[in-house]
Write an enzyme that holds these catalytic residues in place. Structure first.
Site, PDB file in Angstrom:
ATOM      1  N   SER A   1     -21.393  -0.183 -87.041  1.00 39.15           N
ATOM      2  CA  SER A   1     -21.090   0.307 -85.861  1.00 39.15           C
ATOM      3  C   SER A   1     -21.641   2.287 -85.703  1.00 39.15           C
ATOM      4  O   SER A   1     -21.625   2.767 -86.742  1.00 39.15           O
ATOM      5  CB  SER A   1     -19.814   0.011 -84.448  1.00 39.15           C
ATOM      6  OG  SER A   1     -19.273   0.827 -85.315  1.00 39.15           O
ATOM      7  N   LYS A   2     -22.444   2.893 -84.250  1.00 36.02           N
ATOM      8  CA  LYS A   2     -22.566   3.097 -84.509  1.00 36.02           C
ATOM      9  C   LYS A   2     -21.728   4.704 -84.613  1.00 36.02           C
ATOM     10  O   LYS A   2     -22.419   5.567 -85.130  1.00 36.02           O
ATOM     11  CB  LYS A   2     -23.019   3.928 -82.657  1.00 36.02           C
ATOM     12  CG  LYS A   2     -23.671   2.743 -82.220  1.00 36.02           C
ATOM     13  CD  LYS A   2     -24.512   2.992 -80.898  1.00 36.02           C
ATOM     14  CE  LYS A   2     -26.094   2.320 -79.957  1.00 36.02           C
ATOM     15  NZ  LYS A   2     -26.068   2.375 -79.108  1.00 36.02           N
TER      16      LYS A   2
END
Length: 798
Positions: A287-288
């Site tokens: 994820s980010k």
């Protein structure tokens, strides 16, 4: 049963749309695969890998002659609240950047469109009407409050929440009354009693669900008439004739619902392949928070589409070998879904950078130059409105300068900025602002006198400077070909690189300095750092930036320090160096080094040993005074690398099997991963030191050493090469005058040649001369076919 007008279903046809695969086995049909992004953000690397695998299936079939294979892009935009046109455009641009061009989809269209779910609403309602009329779906009037109450009760009882079936078998008259009254309702799928869904997943094998116990009756159409995700997907896959669905494992639970819908419609199910999730280094879904995850960000960060394709393919797949670098065409030829691994794949940014660097090395200057230009403009090195000739020459210079060392195209811009700046501190009191090695060099006293000599040469007008008529000399061969090798410079005998080399040799003789004791201080004085690329190439780029009408972006904040300003800064800095740091702490006595009193140490040695040349006088003196081990006590043979793979526990070591003329190949570990790919080593003819003491490197039993050359900064490594006609297993020898000695010394016994005891005493006198000939004590080392050479001139051998 009639339907309330609020659902807009009364006028819909009840005939099923055509399903292309009816009566056919999807496995036997030309592949029709799809990538179905939801336009609610940018293209994530997980989605990019899914698109890639689908694209590779279609391309592979097409290469094998199946011209009807298709890669389809279908935009799943039924999430009205989150889907945006901007996001769709971004995703499609990312696919185009990756080179994953679709055969059917938005823009290209095709026979099975439209390819946006938002444009297929009538189709979904028609299919839902058919399922209602056939009794395979039914209206459900349960309110949200009722559903929530049932859910809470089930959870308190320890049951899995699912619809309680209140309206599944409701009185038809009651249902009709509520419809006539205009009561809102959803359309639910009637899961058959005892239904069981089984799939043979390409990646995960056989998977089965008890449908009734797992999902219960699920919604097809919301009360607003908007179809739900799984219903749309099943209808789309059926009507578009999709033969295989390749997607992430998080969609496994959707497969149950979609399979039930397809079965109810009488449409063949496609084959399913659910790939593992891509994980961060913490083993959690990428994820980010793990850093860059969108394709657009990787593009901005200077990664190549082919490198991204290469790396993404390896996140769960391999071709059965240790190979890791693939061109796009090679991937198409090699890819097979049967080799996709069900285990989670960890996204390794360093591995991606390594692959990207390898792809950059495979590109020509002309291919990579436009990408570098983008970065030079983006990072405020060049003004896009500047003179085209200046833009072209600075871009070429920056590209050539960074070509071999850059990992991403951003590195070329970062490197250009570093070259144009001059980070030498203003005074000795500011020494903490530079790197520890540079502090150590200055405090050792080795810097002051060399730097002072350079200032004096500048003042006297004898310090070589780039040729203003042809500033590109250092980057070009005489025939105009561009040079990309780190250790090579262009121009003829009177060009700037030749003049600088002559200047440095003269300075070295006058100051009795060679090797790192000369070049490191000189580089620090000229560039502000003690290690880096060729000084003449750096000065040439600086000259291009300082020319009248240069396209450098000074308004964007670019720091450019011309040579004359550097000299004044250097002059001022030298004045602040205390007296105690103006004299070298430990003067190197050439005689002591030659006589072995200071044997060992750095493999390039100090004083004369570090700068062995092919000059006859120097060589003769070295030979007559050398008292170390004889070269021919080393059992150096011509070998061929027959097998190479990466060490499982080290990112620096290659493991090799090398044929050196013995009954079995030797196993050798070499620290060459940062400099070469496996293909560079495979089947290469090399020089092997065979009588080193056997040892284990990171647990791997290594029995020998492959000889290589490297520059003073250890940033570039090349092989020592035997002549083309040299035979495998042939002994390499040194005869002083190039003639095989009659009484050639016997090599030291096997496993007795301990590296620390003997080789390091010989190594300082092993170098390549200005022509790349491998020498010991200034004279060539030979095979019966001629001298051994290297692509690197003036390098140390180890």
């Amino acid at each position: 049963m009639s339907v309330a007008s609020g659902t807009n279903m009364e006028s819909m046809k009840t005939d099923l749309p055509p399903f292309p695969l009816i009566g056919k086995n999807p496995d036997e049909e030309p592949p029709r695969v799809r990538f179905a992004p939801s336009p609610t953000g940018s293209l994530h690397v997980g989605g990019a890998r899914t698109a890639l695998y689908n694209w590779l299936i279609a391309q592979g079939a097409r290469v094998e002659g199946d011209t009807n294979a298709s890669f389809i892009v279908r935009v799943e935009d039924t999430d009205v609240a989150r889907s945006t046109k901007e996001s769709e455009e971004s995703v499609l641009k990312d696919l185009e950047w990756l080179g994953l061009q679709w055969d059917e989809g938005p823009v290209t269209n095709g026979d099975f469109g439209p390819y946006r779910q938002s444009e297929r609403a009538d189709l979904y309602k028609s299919v839902a009407r058919t399922l209602l009329d056939s009794g395979k779906a039914y209206p459900c009037f349960s309110t949200n409050e009722e559903l929530e109450s049932v859910k809470e009760a089930q959870m308190k009882a320890g049951e899995s929440p699912r619809y309680d079936g209140k309206w599944r078998d409701a009185d038809p008259e009651l249902v009709q009354q509520k419809i006539d009254a205009g009561d809102p309702y959803t359309v639910r799928f009637k899961v058959p009693k005892g239904a069981r869904v089984v799939i043979d997943d390409v990646v995960r094998g056989t998977i089965a669900w008890d449908a009734e116990a797992t999902v219960g009756d699920f919604i097809l159409l919301r009360s607003s008439g908007v179809p739900v995700y799984n219903f749309c997907v099943a209808v789309d896959d059926a009507t578009m004739g999709i033969t295989m669905v390749v997607r992430a494992e998080e969609h496994l639970t959707n497969t149950l619902r979609q399979g039930l819908i397809l079965d109810a419609l009488g449409a063949p199910r496609p084959r399913y392949a659910h790939c593992s999730l891509i994980l961060g280094e913490d083993q959690q879904k990428l994820s980010k928070r793990h850093g860059a995850t969108s394709c657009n960000q990787f593009k901005e960060d200077g990664f190549l589409p082919d490198a991204m394709i290469n790396y993404l393919s390896l996140l769960g797949w391999n071709d059965g070998t240790d190979r890791e670098i693939f061109t796009r065409d090679e991937l198409v030829d090699s890819f097979d879904m049967s080799r996709v691994n069900p285990s989670g794949a960890v996204f390794d940014m360093q591995k991606l950078k390594w692959i990207n660097g390898n792809h950059l090395k495979m590109m020509s200057i002309e291919e990579v130059k436009p990408l570098i230009l983008e970065q030079l403009i983006k990072h405020n090195v060049l003004n896009s409105n500047g003179a085209s000739d200046s833009i072209n020459r600075i871009t070429l210079a920056a590209t050539c300068l960074a070509k071999q060392m850059m990992v991403t195209t951003v590195d070329a811009a970062t490197n250009a900025k570093a070259v144009l700046a001059y980070p030498l501190p203003q005074s000795f009191d500011d020494l903490s602002s530079v790197e520890p090695d540079e502090q150590k060099l200055i405090k050792s006293g080795a810097f002051y006198n060399v730097a002072k000599a350079i200032v004096a040469a500048y003042d006297a007008g004898v310090l070589p400077r780039p040729n203003e008529v042809n500033v590109m000399e250092p980057f070009e061969e005489l025939n105009g070909e561009l040079i990309v090798e780190d250790n090579a410079t262009g121009g003829g005998a009177y060009a700037y690189p030749a003049a600088w080399k002559t200047f440095m040799k003269t300075l070295g003789k006058e100051m009795n300095l060679k090797g790192k004791n000369l070049f490191h201080p000189a580089r620090l004085a000229m560039t502000g750092v003690m290690s880096g690329q060729d000084v003449t190439k750096q000065m040439a780029l600086l000259q291009l930036a300082c020319e009248f009408g240069s396209a450098v972006d000074l308004e964007g904040g670019l720091e450019v320090v011309p040579l004359e300003v550097r000299i004044e800064m250097l002059r001022g800095f030298l004045e602040t160096i205390p007296e105690e740091f103006r004299v070298k702490k430990e003067e190197v006595v050439v005689k002591e080094v030659v006589q072995g009193k200071k044997g060992g140490g750095d493999r390039r040695g100090e004083g004369t040993a570090a700068g062995v040349t092919s000059d006859a006088g120097d060589s003769a003196d070295l030979v007559s005074t050398y008292e170390g081990p004889a070269f021919n006590t080393m059992d150096v043979r011509v070998g061929r690398i027959t097998k190479v793979w990466k060490h499982e526990e080290s990112d620096k070591l290659f493991c090799e099997e090398v044929d050196v003329g013995e009954a079995e190949p030797r196993q050798i570990a070499s620290g060459l991963q940062p400099f070469f790919s496996e293909s560079d080593l495979q089947d290469r003819k090399v020089l092997v030191l065979c009588n080193l003491k056997a040892r284990k490197l990171a647990g791997f039993p290594s029995h020998g050493m492959v000889l290589c050359t490297s520059n003073d900064d250890h940033t570039s490594v090349k092989f020592c090469d035997a002549p083309v006609d040299a035979e495998i297993g042939e002994r390499v020898w040194w005869g002083g005058d190039g003639v095989l000695p009659e009484n050639m010394e016997e090599a030291a016994a096997e496993n007795k040649f301990a590296k620390k005891k003997m080789f390091e005493k010989i190594a300082p006198y092993l170098r390549t001369n200005e022509f790349g000939v491998c020498e010991f004590l200034g004279k060539p080392i030979m095979t019966n076919s001629g001298p051994c050479t290297s692509a690197m001139a003036d390098g140390g051998i180890s």
